[in-house]
Design an enzyme around this catalytic site. Sequence first.
Site, PDB file in Angstrom:
ATOM      1  N   HIS A  26      -3.011   7.824   6.233  1.00  0.00           N
ATOM      2  CA  HIS A  26      -3.189   6.483   5.675  1.00  0.00           C
ATOM      3  C   HIS A  26      -4.580   5.986   6.092  1.00  0.00           C
ATOM      4  O   HIS A  26      -5.328   5.504   5.266  1.00  0.00           O
ATOM      5  CB  HIS A  26      -2.067   5.571   6.158  1.00  0.00           C
ATOM      6  CG  HIS A  26      -2.072   4.237   5.488  1.00  0.00           C
ATOM      7  ND1 HIS A  26      -2.096   4.103   4.127  1.00  0.00           N
ATOM      8  CD2 HIS A  26      -2.085   2.970   5.989  1.00  0.00           C
ATOM      9  CE1 HIS A  26      -2.115   2.823   3.814  1.00  0.00           C
ATOM     10  NE2 HIS A  26      -2.112   2.112   4.926  1.00  0.00           N
ATOM     11  N   HIS A  51      -9.990   1.621   0.470  1.00  0.00           N
ATOM     12  CA  HIS A  51      -8.525   1.525   0.461  1.00  0.00           C
ATOM     13  C   HIS A  51      -8.123   0.997  -0.913  1.00  0.00           C
ATOM     14  O   HIS A  51      -8.375  -0.167  -1.237  1.00  0.00           O
ATOM     15  CB  HIS A  51      -8.066   0.588   1.574  1.00  0.00           C
ATOM     16  CG  HIS A  51      -6.580   0.578   1.773  1.00  0.00           C
ATOM     17  ND1 HIS A  51      -5.701   1.222   0.916  1.00  0.00           N
ATOM     18  CD2 HIS A  51      -5.804   0.009   2.740  1.00  0.00           C
ATOM     19  CE1 HIS A  51      -4.464   1.030   1.344  1.00  0.00           C
ATOM     20  NE2 HIS A  51      -4.499   0.317   2.439  1.00  0.00           N
ATOM     21  N   CYS A  93       0.794  -1.234   0.000  1.00  0.00           N
ATOM     22  CA  CYS A  93       0.000   0.000   0.000  1.00  0.00           C
ATOM     23  C   CYS A  93       0.827   1.287   0.000  1.00  0.00           C
ATOM     24  O   CYS A  93       0.263   2.381   0.043  1.00  0.00           O
ATOM     25  CB  CYS A  93      -0.968  -0.039   1.169  1.00  0.00           C
ATOM     26  SG  CYS A  93      -1.945  -1.562   1.145  1.00  0.00           S
TER      27      CYS A  93
END
Lengths: 268, 425
Positions: free
Chosen positions: B317, B351, B189
């Site tokens: 995040h 996400h 990620c």
Amino acid sequence: MNGDLNLWVEGIGIWTPGLPDWNHFIAHLDGQPAAEDAPARPGASLLPPAERRRAPDSVRLAVETATQAVAMSERDAAHLSSVFASAHGDAIIMDYMCATLADTPLDMSPTRFHNSVHNAAAGYWTIATGCHRSSNAVCASEASFGAGLLEAATLAVSENEPVLLSAFDVPGKGPLVEMLSTHVPFGCALVLSPERGTHARAALRLRLHASSQPQQPPSDPHLRRLARQNACGDALTLLEALATPRPGSTCIAAGDGLTLHIETDVPA
Amino acid sequence: MRGRIAAPVTRHEKIQPGKATLHRMPDTMPALAVSAHTATSALGRGLDAHEDALRRMRGGLAHNNFSSAPLDCWIGRVAGLEAATLPATLNEWECRNNRLAWMGLQQDRFMDAVHRAASRYGSDRIAVLLGTSTGSIASTEQGYRHLDVDGRLPAEVRRPIIHCLHSLSAFARTALELSGPCLTVSTACSSSAKVYAMATRMMQADLIDAAVVGGTDTLCDSVLFGFNSLGLVSQQACRPFDIERDGISIGEAAGFALLERAERAPDATRLAGYGESSDAHHMSTPHPEGLGAERAMRDALARAGLRPEQVDYINLHGTSTRKNDEVEAALIARLFPDTTRSSSTKGYTGHTLGAAGALEASIALLALERSLLPGNLGCDTPDPLCEGRLQQETRARNVRVALSNSFGFGGNNACLAFVRAEEAA
């Protein structure tokens, strides 16, 4: 293109069946027979036992060669930024995941899922060495070694720090196999420094050319075969040059229509 | 034995796991111009769609209608991707991920900006550096679901170029008619944040004059069932920093930016700094004190020559897992004053994994360029651990300095620092 990248090789690691480290690699080039006691799997003894059990072979391969290279450099692994290059990461896990997803997706193994990330080797390595520096995981298909070398060299030169490069590919399984170019496991690692330190063992000058010069295969027949059977096999040409105690030059693909011209100077 | 390069006999003695290391702060770096950027996600195609959704706090998550077997969760799906096609000349690259990349490249006149740069610098002086976590694996999954009678992948997906992660960058480079360095980054990620750092270094080393950076990740069973197996997927739309958050919603996105030297685009927003680090803690759990994340943020500030109190906005995040949000919020509270506002935008988009760095860089850039503090959609009752600097509601606000955080599996962290052009002078 402009911009020469000047580096010193401080450490070298290699693992492939029959050639489990740099000394065996040199012995092979000197005409000695392959090691009979060579391990069938990379040892990766740096990993704690529990991690070693969990780690797939691709990670063990990357960690084994990285460990060898860092040991030769006598650097502290915790201080090294790292670049891990691999065309496919772990194609065995990819096969497992796709087969599981096709049949029983809810049975996916969480460990195998987290091992499936392309940066699994970087993760295991930084955890095992307590390294908080930057770690990267890159690929560029059949030019993954050259592209990884370009990235590692750029990192070393622009941040002015030594960098660990580990490049590896392992064979896959199942229907995926015919989509892959790797049939024999092979990995290698280099510790590259922008400055000539006490452990400098060879000088490298890298220059990137926007042209497809023919990839120079290794001259040793065994290495030439191996180079064709692994997506990171281009590295063998450079490793062979590093085993030769004189100035030389090689070409390695860094991408489609991109060539890394590499001058090597290994003090005799 | 020939040659002088010989391995020492005792191989491992120099490596001492877990030893604490002193950290040298990086020097400041010359800022780069972000002369064009674009984003496509569940919020729509292009920057205007994203600005509109952020201002209205309209999310793009919907109940999962994607995975091959029912999985009770929410996803951030890009509308119209099934019907999208690649130009005939690019047909060999056909797969969901490259289709999304192509759709993303069409927005915000991004390709025009790249073509202008190519005519200025030469196509071989522009790198293509893109991040993805799973690339086109959806095609491999599809192939395994429909193996032919011989157990082979069916003919329509029997193309090696769509079964490797590099497919994304190689496709984009072909589509953009560029011939410079081309790498795919796959550090889970943080992938499409790290490419900004790589482009900066390639420019410093004079390998290139410009770079197309960004990333694309598309929905696939691997990540839906994979994150599910780790117990990290929420059954509701994700709620970053909410007291009742219980996991992620997975989304898909494409984000791209064109980076050039600052003097070539004096009015463009700047990439002022980056930071990269490793947690050295666990493959799938963040460091409990956010040690790696803190290093990445401090390095980004150091390279940008910024102090924490100068930061107006942080795109967090903020995955909506219990652990990430708790660790990240504590870190923000420790490092920044409460004049620094922060939010996760994963409540809007889900996400987007390997594309999150690029998508959220574009959102941070929007905050700077369109004077916008994005609110943290999905958080009704902030976890007390996460209160203080969390921007719950979207506000119109002058934003001069913005950071974007991206943290990935394997403890791989990146932070990007962007500033408005006039701040960089």
